[in-house]
Write an enzyme that holds these catalytic residues in place. Sequence first.
Site, PDB file in Angstrom:
ATOM      1  N   THR A  50       0.695  -1.513  -0.036  1.00  0.00           N
ATOM      2  CA  THR A  50      -0.313  -0.216   0.114  1.00  0.00           C
ATOM      3  C   THR A  50       0.800   1.276  -0.303  1.00  0.00           C
ATOM      4  O   THR A  50       0.371   2.252   0.005  1.00  0.00           O
ATOM      5  CB  THR A  50      -0.751  -0.178   1.585  1.00  0.00           C
ATOM      6  OG1 THR A  50      -0.318   0.246   2.577  1.00  0.00           O
ATOM      7  CG2 THR A  50      -1.797  -1.103   0.916  1.00  0.00           C
ATOM      8  N   SER A  82      31.217  -4.617   7.860  1.00  0.00           N
ATOM      9  CA  SER A  82      30.264  -5.085   8.440  1.00  0.00           C
ATOM     10  C   SER A  82      30.267  -6.751   9.122  1.00  0.00           C
ATOM     11  O   SER A  82      30.978  -7.121   8.801  1.00  0.00           O
ATOM     12  CB  SER A  82      29.085  -5.430   7.254  1.00  0.00           C
ATOM     13  OG  SER A  82      27.925  -6.130   7.642  1.00  0.00           O
ATOM     14  N   GLY A 141      17.229  -9.338   3.875  1.00  0.00           N
ATOM     15  CA  GLY A 141      17.275  -9.378   2.423  1.00  0.00           C
ATOM     16  C   GLY A 141      15.869 -10.912   3.517  1.00  0.00           C
ATOM     17  O   GLY A 141      15.663 -11.778   2.472  1.00  0.00           O
ATOM     18  N   SER A 146      16.450  -5.526   7.280  1.00  0.00           N
ATOM     19  CA  SER A 146      17.624  -4.665   7.280  1.00  0.00           C
ATOM     20  C   SER A 146      17.613  -3.807   7.186  1.00  0.00           C
ATOM     21  O   SER A 146      18.830  -3.397   7.666  1.00  0.00           O
ATOM     22  CB  SER A 146      17.661  -6.307   6.909  1.00  0.00           C
ATOM     23  OG  SER A 146      18.584  -6.054   5.905  1.00  0.00           O
ATOM     24  N   ASP A 196       9.896   1.041   5.570  1.00  0.00           N
ATOM     25  CA  ASP A 196      10.642   0.579   6.019  1.00  0.00           C
ATOM     26  C   ASP A 196      11.124   1.713   7.234  1.00  0.00           C
ATOM     27  O   ASP A 196      11.363   1.217   8.427  1.00  0.00           O
ATOM     28  CB  ASP A 196      10.948   0.098   5.972  1.00  0.00           C
ATOM     29  CG  ASP A 196      10.434  -1.111   4.805  1.00  0.00           C
ATOM     30  OD1 ASP A 196       9.246  -1.457   5.193  1.00  0.00           O
ATOM     31  OD2 ASP A 196      11.383  -1.424   4.089  1.00  0.00           O
TER      32      ASP A 196
HETATM   33  P1  ADP Z   1      15.580  -6.577   3.433  1.00  0.00           P
HETATM   34  O1  ADP Z   1      15.317  -4.877   4.130  1.00  0.00           O
HETATM   35  O2  ADP Z   1      13.864  -7.046   3.890  1.00  0.00           O
HETATM   36  O3  ADP Z   1      16.006  -7.096   4.541  1.00  0.00           O
HETATM   37  P2  ADP Z   1      16.509  -5.745   1.600  1.00  0.00           P
HETATM   38  O4  ADP Z   1      17.197  -6.586   0.307  1.00  0.00           O
HETATM   39  O5  ADP Z   1      16.023  -4.634   1.555  1.00  0.00           O
HETATM   40  O6  ADP Z   1      16.131  -6.707   2.029  1.00  0.00           O
HETATM   41  O7  ADP Z   1      17.654  -5.431   2.291  1.00  0.00           O
HETATM   42  C1  ADP Z   1      18.451  -6.924   2.363  1.00  0.00           C
HETATM   43  C2  ADP Z   1      19.751  -6.039   1.281  1.00  0.00           C
HETATM   44  O8  ADP Z   1      20.298  -5.355   2.732  1.00  0.00           O
HETATM   45  C3  ADP Z   1      21.227  -6.352   2.051  1.00  0.00           C
HETATM   46  O9  ADP Z   1      21.637  -8.230   1.020  1.00  0.00           O
HETATM   47  C4  ADP Z   1      22.353  -5.708   2.466  1.00  0.00           C
HETATM   48  O10 ADP Z   1      23.268  -5.720   0.903  1.00  0.00           O
HETATM   49  C5  ADP Z   1      22.243  -4.643   3.844  1.00  0.00           C
HETATM   50  N1  ADP Z   1      21.878  -4.922   4.397  1.00  0.00           N
HETATM   51  C6  ADP Z   1      21.495  -4.773   5.691  1.00  0.00           C
HETATM   52  N2  ADP Z   1      21.758  -4.486   6.294  1.00  0.00           N
HETATM   53  C7  ADP Z   1      23.048  -5.283   6.467  1.00  0.00           C
HETATM   54  C8  ADP Z   1      24.284  -5.447   7.477  1.00  0.00           C
HETATM   55  N3  ADP Z   1      23.979  -5.577   8.501  1.00  0.00           N
HETATM   56  N4  ADP Z   1      25.467  -5.494   7.015  1.00  0.00           N
HETATM   57  C9  ADP Z   1      25.484  -5.554   5.595  1.00  0.00           C
HETATM   58  N5  ADP Z   1      24.512  -4.890   4.399  1.00  0.00           N
HETATM   59  C10 ADP Z   1      23.648  -5.266   4.880  1.00  0.00           C
HETATM   60 MG    MG Z   2      14.632  -3.871   2.702  1.00  0.00          MG
END
Ligand code: ADP
Ligand code: MG
Length: 411
Positions: A50, A82, A141, A146, A196
């Site tokens: 939405t 990271s 992911g 995240s 988000d």
């Molecule tokens: P979601 O937000 O649902 O977890 P996304 O595809 O939007 O899925 O985001 C995931 C991506 O965010 C990861 O593939 C990475 O590139 C990045 N990411 C998130 N947290 C971290 C972290 N702690 N360290 C490195 N990359 C991160």
């Molecule tokens: Mg995301």
Amino acid sequence: MVTVTAEYRDAWSAEFGIDRVGSLMREILGEEPDGVWSAPGRANLIGEHTDYNGGLALPIALPHRAFAALRVRPDRTLRLTSGQERDVIEIDLDRPRPADGPDPVHGWTAYVAGVLWALESRGYGPLPGLDVVVDSAVPLGSGLSSSAALECCVAIGVDEVARLGLGGDEDGRIILQGAAIEAENRYAGANTGGMDQAASLRARAGHALLLDCRTQAVRQIPFDLAPSGLEVLVINTRAKHSNNDGQYAQRRADCEEAARILGVDLLVEVAPRDLDSALGRLPDDRLRRRVRHVVTEIDRTRRTAALLEGQELTRETFEQVGDLFSASHDSLRDDYEVTCPELDVAVDTARARGALGARMTGGGFGGSAIALVDSDRVQDFADAIEASFAEHGFRSPEFLVALASGPAARA
Ligand code: ADP
Ligand code: MG
């Protein structure tokens, strides 16, 4: 019957998170942090797909957070590492590299560099170079955001080390939210909708955040389940379907096309009472189903918030909320077509075992589901879902208990 033990992902205490990023900074970069900030992932209770239609969403912040240790540098270099990606990467802040430019930043560092770029492009700069170490309890992911947790722990930290003064009030946080969204959309090149970052920066503990995605206005909706003996169980299916990216863009394109045909800017402008006549004006079944999902989902979100607001929260209230969750899942499965076998099995199993409601959460095509369940039966639900996954030959899921938690802050 297959015997299995459900695996949980715990949230980290502030001390644990601070210790992890602090140790990593000392170990890998040989520096001491100036400070540590953290920001939560989120579980959207209802209001899915939405946000880019200008509608309502109702996320809670998870107790699972991303942590960022920051150290100001005397130059304009970002040096990043990271806990999830151990390389050390350097980026020159004087050479912006957005996704649509000639030399885009690839990979996870774009989410971090993008936040600084977006703040500077809003006039908050020049910002200092930084050493940044992140580590996260939010599964990457998995539909629990995240990416926003990462952007927002960096945003709130940069706000403090660069003394931007944005984190202290709602108006400032809306600016940080805009910068985090722009980082994701324009630097990382992920065309997501913005819910988000609002959840990560503006949610409140014990509350769900009713977000009007057109105006960015929010309302804090009481969401304390403990007195009713209930919990939200998150099921991370660990499924990732490779068509994810293209399908998300395709849903957005469907919505834009339908809006154009209906003569509205955003589908939120189609009122539920006008739905039938709107559907009558759409040329094909696919667009009709997309619009039906969006319009009914916005309405379900409004009704969920109304149930939770302004009355004592009883079990009966949560039973009605659970029914709306389940109706949301059915609509996402049948009309919006963004579920997958793992999500459907998780939801069906939870419902068959007596969950008050269950639905996928996040973008879909894998990722996570939520179930509203009795606290004293959480383990029973997790075991049943684990067993169903084994019977279907799916990868083992993991489970998170989602207490509505607080927003991005100094850890
Ligand atoms: P979601 O937000 O649902 O977890 P996304 O595809 O939007 O899925 O985001 C995931 C991506 O965010 C990861 O593939 C990475 O590139 C990045 N990411 C998130 N947290 C971290 C972290 N702690 N360290 C490195 N990359 C991160
Ligand atoms: Mg995301």
